[in-house]
Design a protein around this motif. Structure first.
Motif, PDB file in Angstrom:
ATOM      1  N   ASP A   1      66.013  34.712  73.605  1.00 34.18           N
ATOM      2  CA  ASP A   1      67.217  33.899  73.409  1.00 34.18           C
ATOM      3  C   ASP A   1      68.222  34.714  72.607  1.00 34.18           C
ATOM      4  O   ASP A   1      67.958  35.052  71.446  1.00 34.18           O
ATOM      5  CB  ASP A   1      66.878  32.613  72.667  1.00 34.18           C
ATOM      6  CG  ASP A   1      66.175  31.606  73.545  1.00 34.18           C
ATOM      7  OD1 ASP A   1      66.612  31.443  74.694  1.00 34.18           O
ATOM      8  OD2 ASP A   1      65.194  30.994  73.088  1.00 34.18           O
ATOM      9  N   PRO A   2      69.389  35.068  73.196  1.00 36.34           N
ATOM     10  CA  PRO A   2      70.383  35.851  72.456  1.00 36.34           C
ATOM     11  C   PRO A   2      71.283  34.962  71.597  1.00 36.34           C
ATOM     12  O   PRO A   2      71.694  33.874  72.006  1.00 36.34           O
ATOM     13  CB  PRO A   2      71.205  36.529  73.558  1.00 36.34           C
ATOM     14  CG  PRO A   2      70.503  36.229  74.857  1.00 36.34           C
ATOM     15  CD  PRO A   2      69.731  34.972  74.618  1.00 36.34           C
ATOM     16  N   ILE A   3      71.562  35.436  70.392  1.00 30.11           N
ATOM     17  CA  ILE A   3      72.591  34.848  69.533  1.00 30.11           C
ATOM     18  C   ILE A   3      73.698  35.884  69.404  1.00 30.11           C
ATOM     19  O   ILE A   3      73.454  37.026  68.991  1.00 30.11           O
ATOM     20  CB  ILE A   3      72.044  34.494  68.138  1.00 30.11           C
ATOM     21  CG1 ILE A   3      70.999  33.373  68.236  1.00 30.11           C
ATOM     22  CG2 ILE A   3      73.183  34.070  67.205  1.00 30.11           C
ATOM     23  CD1 ILE A   3      70.389  33.001  66.892  1.00 30.11           C
TER      24      ILE A   3
ATOM     25  N   LEU B   1      82.467  31.056  78.492  1.00 32.90           N
ATOM     26  CA  LEU B   1      81.887  30.747  79.793  1.00 32.90           C
ATOM     27  C   LEU B   1      81.070  31.928  80.309  1.00 32.90           C
ATOM     28  O   LEU B   1      79.938  31.760  80.797  1.00 32.90           O
ATOM     29  CB  LEU B   1      82.998  30.387  80.790  1.00 32.90           C
ATOM     30  CG  LEU B   1      82.541  30.004  82.206  1.00 32.90           C
ATOM     31  CD1 LEU B   1      81.624  28.795  82.159  1.00 32.90           C
ATOM     32  CD2 LEU B   1      83.750  29.745  83.102  1.00 32.90           C
ATOM     33  N   GLN B   2      81.615  33.133  80.194  1.00 32.64           N
ATOM     34  CA  GLN B   2      80.891  34.328  80.634  1.00 32.64           C
ATOM     35  C   GLN B   2      79.608  34.521  79.825  1.00 32.64           C
ATOM     36  O   GLN B   2      78.558  34.884  80.364  1.00 32.64           O
ATOM     37  CB  GLN B   2      81.786  35.561  80.497  1.00 32.64           C
ATOM     38  CG  GLN B   2      82.942  35.617  81.483  1.00 32.64           C
ATOM     39  CD  GLN B   2      83.822  36.837  81.248  1.00 32.64           C
ATOM     40  OE1 GLN B   2      83.883  37.372  80.143  1.00 32.64           O
ATOM     41  NE2 GLN B   2      84.517  37.282  82.287  1.00 32.64           N
TER      42      GLN B   2
ATOM     43  N   ALA C   1      75.678  34.408  81.089  1.00 35.07           N
ATOM     44  CA  ALA C   1      74.816  35.581  80.901  1.00 35.07           C
ATOM     45  C   ALA C   1      73.530  35.246  80.166  1.00 35.07           C
ATOM     46  O   ALA C   1      72.694  36.118  79.960  1.00 35.07           O
ATOM     47  CB  ALA C   1      75.580  36.670  80.149  1.00 35.07           C
ATOM     48  N   GLY C   2      73.372  33.987  79.757  1.00 37.18           N
ATOM     49  CA  GLY C   2      72.131  33.568  79.120  1.00 37.18           C
ATOM     50  C   GLY C   2      72.194  33.411  77.620  1.00 37.18           C
ATOM     51  O   GLY C   2      71.159  33.214  76.974  1.00 37.18           O
TER      52      GLY C   2
ATOM     53  N   LEU D   1      74.702  42.654  78.574  1.00 43.29           N
ATOM     54  CA  LEU D   1      73.944  41.520  78.049  1.00 43.29           C
ATOM     55  C   LEU D   1      73.228  40.777  79.178  1.00 43.29           C
ATOM     56  O   LEU D   1      72.069  40.377  79.045  1.00 43.29           O
ATOM     57  CB  LEU D   1      74.878  40.567  77.301  1.00 43.29           C
ATOM     58  CG  LEU D   1      74.254  39.258  76.807  1.00 43.29           C
ATOM     59  CD1 LEU D   1      73.108  39.546  75.862  1.00 43.29           C
ATOM     60  CD2 LEU D   1      75.311  38.391  76.131  1.00 43.29           C
ATOM     61  N   GLU D   2      73.910  40.607  80.294  1.00 44.26           N
ATOM     62  CA  GLU D   2      73.287  39.908  81.419  1.00 44.26           C
ATOM     63  C   GLU D   2      72.091  40.689  81.957  1.00 44.26           C
ATOM     64  O   GLU D   2      71.059  40.102  82.316  1.00 44.26           O
ATOM     65  CB  GLU D   2      74.313  39.674  82.528  1.00 44.26           C
ATOM     66  CG  GLU D   2      73.796  38.771  83.643  1.00 44.26           C
ATOM     67  CD  GLU D   2      74.899  38.284  84.548  1.00 44.26           C
ATOM     68  OE1 GLU D   2      74.619  37.398  85.372  1.00 44.26           O
ATOM     69  OE2 GLU D   2      76.038  38.782  84.434  1.00 44.26           O
ATOM     70  N   ARG D   3      72.207  42.015  82.003  1.00 46.61           N
ATOM     71  CA  ARG D   3      71.064  42.826  82.423  1.00 46.61           C
ATOM     72  C   ARG D   3      69.903  42.684  81.433  1.00 46.61           C
ATOM     73  O   ARG D   3      68.734  42.656  81.823  1.00 46.61           O
ATOM     74  CB  ARG D   3      71.479  44.296  82.548  1.00 46.61           C
ATOM     75  CG  ARG D   3      72.253  44.601  83.823  1.00 46.61           C
ATOM     76  CD  ARG D   3      72.407  46.094  84.040  1.00 46.61           C
ATOM     77  NE  ARG D   3      73.310  46.684  83.063  1.00 46.61           N
ATOM     78  CZ  ARG D   3      74.621  46.799  83.248  1.00 46.61           C
ATOM     79  NH1 ARG D   3      75.171  46.360  84.365  1.00 46.61           N
ATOM     80  NH2 ARG D   3      75.380  47.352  82.317  1.00 46.61           N
ATOM     81  N   LEU D   4      70.222  42.566  80.157  1.00 41.74           N
ATOM     82  CA  LEU D   4      69.199  42.382  79.131  1.00 41.74           C
ATOM     83  C   LEU D   4      68.452  41.064  79.333  1.00 41.74           C
ATOM     84  O   LEU D   4      67.220  41.009  79.291  1.00 41.74           O
ATOM     85  CB  LEU D   4      69.840  42.417  77.748  1.00 41.74           C
ATOM     86  CG  LEU D   4      68.903  42.160  76.565  1.00 41.74           C
ATOM     87  CD1 LEU D   4      67.951  43.324  76.379  1.00 41.74           C
ATOM     88  CD2 LEU D   4      69.697  41.909  75.290  1.00 41.74           C
ATOM     89  N   THR D   5      69.189  39.973  79.581  1.00 41.17           N
ATOM     90  CA  THR D   5      68.545  38.667  79.737  1.00 41.17           C
ATOM     91  C   THR D   5      67.762  38.582  81.042  1.00 41.17           C
ATOM     92  O   THR D   5      66.774  37.835  81.127  1.00 41.17           O
ATOM     93  CB  THR D   5      69.586  37.531  79.694  1.00 41.17           C
ATOM     94  OG1 THR D   5      70.584  37.751  80.711  1.00 41.17           O
ATOM     95  CG2 THR D   5      70.265  37.470  78.339  1.00 41.17           C
ATOM     96  N   GLN D   6      68.189  39.336  82.057  1.00 38.56           N
ATOM     97  CA  GLN D   6      67.416  39.361  83.297  1.00 38.56           C
ATOM     98  C   GLN D   6      66.116  40.137  83.119  1.00 38.56           C
ATOM     99  O   GLN D   6      65.081  39.771  83.669  1.00 38.56           O
ATOM    100  CB  GLN D   6      68.251  39.972  84.421  1.00 38.56           C
ATOM    101  CG  GLN D   6      69.384  39.071  84.903  1.00 38.56           C
ATOM    102  CD  GLN D   6      70.269  39.750  85.921  1.00 38.56           C
ATOM    103  OE1 GLN D   6      70.164  40.957  86.162  1.00 38.56           O
ATOM    104  NE2 GLN D   6      71.166  38.992  86.547  1.00 38.56           N
TER     105      GLN D   6
END
Length: 386
Positions: free
Chosen positions: A75-77, A89-90, A94-95, A64-69
């Motif tokens: 905007d992920p839901i 928190l994680q 991750a965005g 997910l973090e790679r996706l948001t980068q």
């Protein structure tokens, strides 16, 4: 608003689609499965604004973090049964914008969409600001002076909300032309925290030069230019366009995937040229690039700086050679311009009677009087984004 639903269950995906319809929103919704080659998939040919991730598990946080980068404009839901504080928190790091329980009700989903829309500065009442890309055909054209002073006049004299973004990544100094304030942040720092991008975060990173006029400075270290990616610029321009009447981008002189993004998104491109052969040669090359990218010539308006009516080369010669129309001429008034630059004061405040001030006011009046029109977009076909 474009939304992509990703779920391993077709039934769950269809149920979420139906819930979105029940929420009463006007949206373009698509369902699908994520793959390594196409992690989200386009919605009607474009990257979605929101991705809904169904039955999400903590083991997928890194993906997910790679996706948001890669797609900072998304905007992920997340829909998940995991509500532990460690997971939340994680996820937010991750965005992730919203974490919802399994099988969310229409009311819960609508509330999450409303919060995201508000943070993006969008919605039905959002302004559709115009993006103006100003670029130098050759070094020393005066493009930064014109961009900053035009922004000041639009804000101070016409009451417009104006954002100026300094995209001259190696040697940007736009702020020095209109203020002595030292920027607390800059474009590179915003890009480093692109997952935080919304209207409030962008505003906090900008200098308020004048009420209604905000400026996002270029990186203070040329080495940080590599922190700015095309998708970052696109995301920033989208937020700026939703919150300002005019977004003026001082693009600089480089032609690459980063600088092409504001050209793609601009309502009007203003190449700044002078009536000398070196400038005209570079202007012709630049216009040829715009034509090869598929931009209509109506989108390009030449600004002739330091113009003298007795010049050896006429405006007609310029238009015929470059194959583009002159939008406006700026007279040569060296002393007033030099004084403005040296003092870091807008020329319209320092030299109200200068012919340069008059010309800039005419441009501002023309822009402010134009009816709002839908923004145009072109895909960069010469330089790939990745």
């Amino acid at each position: 608003m474009k939304i992509k639903i990703l779920s391993d269950s077709h039934d769950n995906a269809e149920r979420l689609r139906a819930t979105l319809v029940q929420a009463g929103r006007t949206m373009d919704v698509a369902v699908g499965h994520a793959t390594s080659n196409d992690p989200i998939g386009a919605v009607n040919g474009t990257v979605p604004d929101i991705v809904v991730l169904d039955a999400f598990k903590a083991s997928a946080i890194a993906d997910l973090e790679r996706l948001t980068q890669r797609y900072p404009q998304i905007d992920p839901i997340v829909i998940t049964a995991d509500t532990s504080s460690e997971f939340l928190l994680q996820a937010f790091r991750a965005g992730v914008r919203e974490v919802l329980p399994p099988v969310p009700s229409p009311e819960v989903l609508q509330a999450a969409l409303t919060r995201i829309t508000r943070k993006r500065g969008g919605g039905a009442t959002a302004s559709a600001g115009k993006i103006l890309a100003m670029t130098s055909c050759k070094g020393g054209s005066g493009a930064t002076f014109l961009a900053t002073n035009l922004a000041w006049i639009l804000a101070a004299s016409h009451g417009k909300r104006v954002a100026l973004i300094d995209l001259n990544l190696q040697f940007g100094d736009a702020s020095m032309y209109v203020t002595d304030q030292k920027p607390a942040s800059n474009l590179a720092l915003v890009c480093q925290q692109i997952h935080r991008l919304d209207a409030a975060f962008l505003s906090s990173a900008m200098i308020e030069v004048e009420p209604g006029f905000s400026l996002l400075a270029a990186p203070d270290d040329p080495a940080h230019a590599t922190d700015v990616h095309p998708e970052h610029v696109e995301a920033i321009l989208k937020v700026a366009r939703a919150n300002f009447d005019f977004v003026i981008v001082d693009v600089g002189r480089s032609l690459d995937s980063v600088s092409l993004k504001p050209f793609d998104m601009a309502d009007t491109i203003f190449p700044v040229v002078q009536l000398t052969l070196p400038f005209i040669r570079e202007a012709k090359r630049l216009v040829q690039v715009f034509i090869s990218l598929g931009y209509p010539l109506a989108k390009v308006g030449l600004i002739v700086n330091r113009h003298q009516k007795t010049a050896e080369i006429s405006l007609e010669d310029l238009e015929r050679t470059i194959n583009a129309k002159v939008y406006k001429t700026i007279p040569n008034a060296y002393e007033a311009v030099a004084s403005s630059v040296n003092q870091g004061e807008p020329i319209a405040r320092l030299a109200k009677g200068s012919p340069v001030t008059k010309a800039l006011r005419e441009i501002a009046e023309s822009l402010a009087a134009e009816p709002e029109k839908a923004s145009k977009g072109w895909l960069s076909r010469i330089f790939a984004a990745h």
